[in-house]
Design an enzyme around this catalytic site. Structure first.
Site, PDB file in Angstrom:
ATOM      1  N   HIS A   1      22.921  13.041 -11.769  1.00 34.66           N
ATOM      2  CA  HIS A   1      23.572  13.356 -10.302  1.00 34.66           C
ATOM      3  C   HIS A   1      24.556  14.601 -10.683  1.00 34.66           C
ATOM      4  CE1 HIS A   1      22.022  10.857  -7.457  1.00 34.66           C
ATOM      5  NE2 HIS A   1      22.038   9.849  -8.369  1.00 34.66           N
TER       6      HIS A   1
ATOM      7  N   CYS B   1      17.582  12.879  -8.775  1.00 31.74           N
ATOM      8  CA  CYS B   1      17.492  11.247  -8.837  1.00 31.74           C
ATOM      9  C   CYS B   1      16.289  10.852  -8.146  1.00 31.74           C
ATOM     10  CB  CYS B   1      18.749  10.682  -8.595  1.00 31.74           C
ATOM     11  SG  CYS B   1      18.806   8.962  -8.885  1.00 31.74           S
TER      12      CYS B   1
ATOM     13  N   GLU C   1      25.676  16.876  -8.867  1.00 35.64           N
ATOM     14  CA  GLU C   1      26.317  17.143  -7.775  1.00 35.64           C
ATOM     15  C   GLU C   1      27.609  16.067  -7.269  1.00 35.64           C
ATOM     16  OE1 GLU C   1      23.528  13.803  -6.218  1.00 35.64           O
ATOM     17  OE2 GLU C   1      23.891  15.460  -7.757  1.00 35.64           O
TER      18      GLU C   1
END
Length: 241
Positions: free
Chosen positions: A183, A96, A185
C-alpha cells in the site's frame, strides 16, 4: 490525463475524517508528482461503475477487506471490466486487492497464503524493472496488510517485486498493467491505526504487536513517495504510446 479510481473498500469510520477515503489517499499520493491528473472515483464495492471505459484515460483499483474469490456481483463486474481495459490497452494500476484481482481476471491464481498475515512493513527486491521504474533502487519498503497472495502471475506478466514472504508481490504486463501487493498510498500512522483497530476484530493480537513495533522503529524510511512517482511515470509512458 483523467484517471478513474475503482474504490473497492472503505476506510474505517474512525479514521476516514483524519486520513480520507482510499481513493483520496491516491489523489494525495499522486497529485504532487507532476502528473497533471484529474481523478474520478467509482464506488465499485457499492456497484457503481463507468458506463464506458473511455470515460477515463487510465485506471487504479484500490485495496479492500474482501477476497477476490468471494462471490459478490461487483467483483464479477470488475473482473470483466479489467479484461476490457486490458484489451483496450488502457493503463491499469492495481494495489493489494487490485493487484490480486487483476492477476485473477487475466488468468493468474490468488489464494489465502499458508504463511498467514503479512502486516506492518515488507521490503521487496526489485528486478526486471521497466524503463518507467528508473527512479527506483534495488529494493523498496512499503506498508502491507494482507493474507491473500498471488500464487501464480498471469501469462505474459513480468514479476518485478518479491520478498521472502511474498514471491509475486508486483508485476507488470507490457506498458499497460502495473501492480503491487503493498500500500504505497497508506501513511505509516494510518497503517498503525488500522492494525490497532483490526486487532480486536480480524487480525490476531500476537501478530499485530510486533508489526506496530516495526512501524514505529522503521516506518519513516519507506518508499511510498518514490513508488507514487513511478506510478505517474507509468501512466505518462503508457498514454504516450
Amino acid at each position: 490525463m483523467k484517471i478513474g479510481i475503482f474504490q473497492v473498500g472503505k476506510a474505517p469510520d474512525e479514521l476516514i475524517d483524519i486520513y480520507g477515503s482510499y481513493a483520496k489517499m491516491f489523489v494525495t499520493l499522486l497529485s504532487d508528482k507532476g502528473c497533471a491528473i484529474e481523478f474520478n472515483t467509482y464506488e465499485a464495492c457499492d456497484g457503481v461503475f463507468p458506463q464506458d471505459i473511455d470515460e477515463c484515460d487510465g485506471w487504479i483499483i484500490t485495496g479492500s477487506k474482501h477476497g477476490v474469490y468471494e462471490e459478490h456481483s461487483w467483483i464479477s463486474t470488475l473482473d470483466h471490466l479489467i479484461v476490457d481495459i486490458y484489451r483496450a490497452k488502457q493503463p491499469l494500476v492495481g494495489i493489494c486487492f487490485g493487484h490480486q484481482i487483476i492477476a485473477q481476471a487475466l488468468g493468474g491464481l490468488v489464494q489465502k497464503s499458508n504463511k498467514g498475515w503479512g502486516i506492518g512493513l515488507d521490503t521487496y527486491q526489485l528486478n526486471n524493472k521497466a524503463s518507467w521504474m528508473s527512479n527506483l533502487g534495488d529494493d523498496i519498503t512499503l506498508n502491507i496488510i494482507h493474507q491473500d497472495q498471488v500464487i501464480e502471475a498471469p501469462e505474459g506478466a513480468v514479476v518485478y517485486a518479491s520478498s521472502d514472504f511474498c514471491n509475486n508481490a508486483g508485476f507488470y504486463i507490457d506498458n499497460s498493467v502495473l501492480t503491487i501487493q503493498a500500500h504505497p498510498e497508506f501513511l505509516v500512522d494510518f497503517t498503525a491505526e488500522i492494525l490497532a483497530l483490526r486487532s480486536t476484530l480480524t487480525i490476531p493480537k500476537e501478530v499485530v504487536g510486533p508489526a506496530l513495533v516495526q512501524l514505529d522503529r522503521h516506518g519513516q524510511g519507506i518508499g511510498s513517495q518514490d513508488f507514487g512517482a513511478m506510478i505517474c511515470q507509468f501512466f505518462r509512458s503508457s498514454l504516450a504510446d
